[in-house]
Enzyme design. Sequence first.
Site, PDB file in Angstrom:
ATOM      1  N   ASP A  35       0.851  -1.186   0.000  1.00 50.78           N
ATOM      2  CA  ASP A  35       0.000   0.000   0.000  1.00 50.78           C
ATOM      3  C   ASP A  35       0.893   1.244   0.000  1.00 50.78           C
ATOM      4  O   ASP A  35       1.916   1.303   0.695  1.00 50.78           O
ATOM      5  CB  ASP A  35      -0.914  -0.009   1.235  1.00 50.78           C
ATOM      6  CG  ASP A  35      -2.049   0.990   1.119  1.00 50.78           C
ATOM      7  OD1 ASP A  35      -3.199   0.557   0.980  1.00 50.78           O
ATOM      8  OD2 ASP A  35      -1.784   2.219   1.150  1.00 50.78           O
ATOM      9  N   ILE A  36       0.496   2.259  -0.767  1.00 57.38           N
ATOM     10  CA  ILE A  36       1.307   3.477  -0.889  1.00 57.38           C
ATOM     11  C   ILE A  36       1.298   4.303   0.408  1.00 57.38           C
ATOM     12  O   ILE A  36       2.208   5.097   0.651  1.00 57.38           O
ATOM     13  CB  ILE A  36       0.803   4.325  -2.087  1.00 57.38           C
ATOM     14  CG1 ILE A  36       1.885   5.240  -2.608  1.00 57.38           C
ATOM     15  CG2 ILE A  36      -0.465   5.078  -1.744  1.00 57.38           C
ATOM     16  CD1 ILE A  36       1.550   5.868  -3.961  1.00 57.38           C
ATOM     17  N   ASN A  97     -12.947  -3.244   2.028  1.00 56.75           N
ATOM     18  CA  ASN A  97     -13.968  -2.197   2.082  1.00 56.75           C
ATOM     19  C   ASN A  97     -14.780  -2.211   0.790  1.00 56.75           C
ATOM     20  O   ASN A  97     -14.225  -2.358  -0.298  1.00 56.75           O
ATOM     21  CB  ASN A  97     -13.311  -0.826   2.261  1.00 56.75           C
ATOM     22  CG  ASN A  97     -12.544  -0.723   3.561  1.00 56.75           C
ATOM     23  OD1 ASN A  97     -13.035  -1.157   4.605  1.00 56.75           O
ATOM     24  ND2 ASN A  97     -11.339  -0.177   3.508  1.00 56.75           N
ATOM     25  N   GLU A 105     -12.306   3.433  -1.344  1.00 58.52           N
ATOM     26  CA  GLU A 105     -11.693   4.542  -2.082  1.00 58.52           C
ATOM     27  C   GLU A 105     -11.441   4.152  -3.541  1.00 58.52           C
ATOM     28  O   GLU A 105     -11.668   4.951  -4.447  1.00 58.52           O
ATOM     29  CB  GLU A 105     -10.369   4.875  -1.373  1.00 58.52           C
ATOM     30  CG  GLU A 105      -9.602   6.057  -1.879  1.00 58.52           C
ATOM     31  CD  GLU A 105      -8.264   6.164  -1.156  1.00 58.52           C
ATOM     32  OE1 GLU A 105      -7.258   6.394  -1.852  1.00 58.52           O
ATOM     33  OE2 GLU A 105      -8.230   5.990   0.075  1.00 58.52           O
ATOM     34  N   VAL A 106     -10.962   2.937  -3.746  1.00 58.51           N
ATOM     35  CA  VAL A 106     -10.618   2.486  -5.101  1.00 58.51           C
ATOM     36  C   VAL A 106     -11.608   1.391  -5.521  1.00 58.51           C
ATOM     37  O   VAL A 106     -11.701   0.347  -4.863  1.00 58.51           O
ATOM     38  CB  VAL A 106      -9.172   1.945  -5.149  1.00 58.51           C
ATOM     39  CG1 VAL A 106      -8.832   1.491  -6.566  1.00 58.51           C
ATOM     40  CG2 VAL A 106      -8.178   2.992  -4.656  1.00 58.51           C
ATOM     41  N   HIS A 110     -10.074  -5.165  -3.464  1.00 59.17           N
ATOM     42  CA  HIS A 110      -8.772  -5.357  -2.822  1.00 59.17           C
ATOM     43  C   HIS A 110      -8.989  -5.808  -1.398  1.00 59.17           C
ATOM     44  O   HIS A 110      -9.898  -5.347  -0.717  1.00 59.17           O
ATOM     45  CB  HIS A 110      -7.916  -4.092  -2.854  1.00 59.17           C
ATOM     46  CG  HIS A 110      -8.621  -2.836  -2.436  1.00 59.17           C
ATOM     47  ND1 HIS A 110      -9.549  -2.201  -3.231  1.00 59.17           N
ATOM     48  CD2 HIS A 110      -8.545  -2.100  -1.302  1.00 59.17           C
ATOM     49  CE1 HIS A 110     -10.002  -1.130  -2.617  1.00 59.17           C
ATOM     50  NE2 HIS A 110      -9.419  -1.046  -1.427  1.00 59.17           N
ATOM     51  N   HIS A 112      -6.982  -5.732   2.081  1.00 60.34           N
ATOM     52  CA  HIS A 112      -5.827  -5.212   2.812  1.00 60.34           C
ATOM     53  C   HIS A 112      -5.329  -6.324   3.735  1.00 60.34           C
ATOM     54  O   HIS A 112      -6.131  -6.937   4.451  1.00 60.34           O
ATOM     55  CB  HIS A 112      -6.235  -4.042   3.721  1.00 60.34           C
ATOM     56  CG  HIS A 112      -6.802  -2.846   3.022  1.00 60.34           C
ATOM     57  ND1 HIS A 112      -6.098  -1.665   2.865  1.00 60.34           N
ATOM     58  CD2 HIS A 112      -8.019  -2.620   2.469  1.00 60.34           C
ATOM     59  CE1 HIS A 112      -6.862  -0.774   2.254  1.00 60.34           C
ATOM     60  NE2 HIS A 112      -8.035  -1.331   1.999  1.00 60.34           N
TER      61      HIS A 112
HETATM   62  P1  5GP Z   1      -9.838   1.495   0.277  1.00 60.20           P
HETATM   63  O1  5GP Z   1     -10.145   2.701   1.106  1.00 60.20           O
HETATM   64  O2  5GP Z   1     -10.422   1.598  -1.100  1.00 60.20           O
HETATM   65  O3  5GP Z   1     -10.171   0.212   0.969  1.00 60.20           O
HETATM   66  O4  5GP Z   1      -8.261   1.451   0.150  1.00 60.20           O
HETATM   67  C1  5GP Z   1      -7.549   1.923  -0.946  1.00 60.20           C
HETATM   68  C2  5GP Z   1      -6.081   1.815  -0.609  1.00 60.20           C
HETATM   69  O5  5GP Z   1      -5.343   2.014  -1.786  1.00 60.20           O
HETATM   70  C3  5GP Z   1      -5.595   2.844   0.413  1.00 60.20           C
HETATM   71  O6  5GP Z   1      -5.046   2.162   1.546  1.00 60.20           O
HETATM   72  C4  5GP Z   1      -4.547   3.648  -0.350  1.00 60.20           C
HETATM   73  O7  5GP Z   1      -3.440   4.015   0.449  1.00 60.20           O
HETATM   74  C5  5GP Z   1      -4.160   2.696  -1.469  1.00 60.20           C
HETATM   75  N1  5GP Z   1      -3.722   3.361  -2.693  1.00 60.20           N
HETATM   76  C6  5GP Z   1      -4.344   4.395  -3.329  1.00 60.20           C
HETATM   77  N2  5GP Z   1      -3.663   4.729  -4.437  1.00 60.20           N
HETATM   78  C7  5GP Z   1      -2.602   3.879  -4.506  1.00 60.20           C
HETATM   79  C8  5GP Z   1      -1.524   3.743  -5.436  1.00 60.20           C
HETATM   80  O8  5GP Z   1      -1.422   4.458  -6.436  1.00 60.20           O
HETATM   81  N3  5GP Z   1      -0.614   2.767  -5.184  1.00 60.20           N
HETATM   82  C9  5GP Z   1      -0.718   1.939  -4.085  1.00 60.20           C
HETATM   83  N4  5GP Z   1       0.242   1.018  -3.938  1.00 60.20           N
HETATM   84  N5  5GP Z   1      -1.714   2.054  -3.192  1.00 60.20           N
HETATM   85  C10 5GP Z   1      -2.647   3.018  -3.405  1.00 60.20           C
END
Ligand code: 5GP
Length: 127
Positions: A35-36, A97, A105-106, A110, A112
Amino acid sequence: MPYNYDDQNIFARILRGEIPNKTVLETEHTLAFEDINPQAPVHVLVIPKGPYVTYDHFATEATDAEIVDYIRTIGKVCEMLGVRPGEGGGGYRTISNAGESGVQEVPHLHVHVLGGRPLGRMLQRRD
Ligand code: 5GP
């Protein structure tokens, strides 16, 4: 309700090689990468290569081969990162999520994988 997959999401772009990632493990159907913005010493995202928005989308429409590969890859990542309980690792948490309430968010499935420190309780109760 049909699932609408946005192929411009950031993980689709990672899968196409348009954005770099720190790969932990790649298989035929699955990619695991760091994760970034890590929330724990271990914070890896595991995604299917197919266009699935959420866990329920994947569970409904993915092939058996994709599902088996995905689940086994998550387990393998836990092993590789040394977080499996009982073998010196302190355990881990998997989170996926989905949608608005899940604060996704994405919009590409995914999971985690978090570990490397005590993670606290899963949720704060709000009455
Ligand atoms: P969500 O909130 O959708 O469950 O989590 C999305 C995750 O994607 C977040 O933890 C965020 O830090 C990670 N993320 C967002 N953009 C990028 C990216 O460009 N590269 C990587 N490696 N992780 C990302």
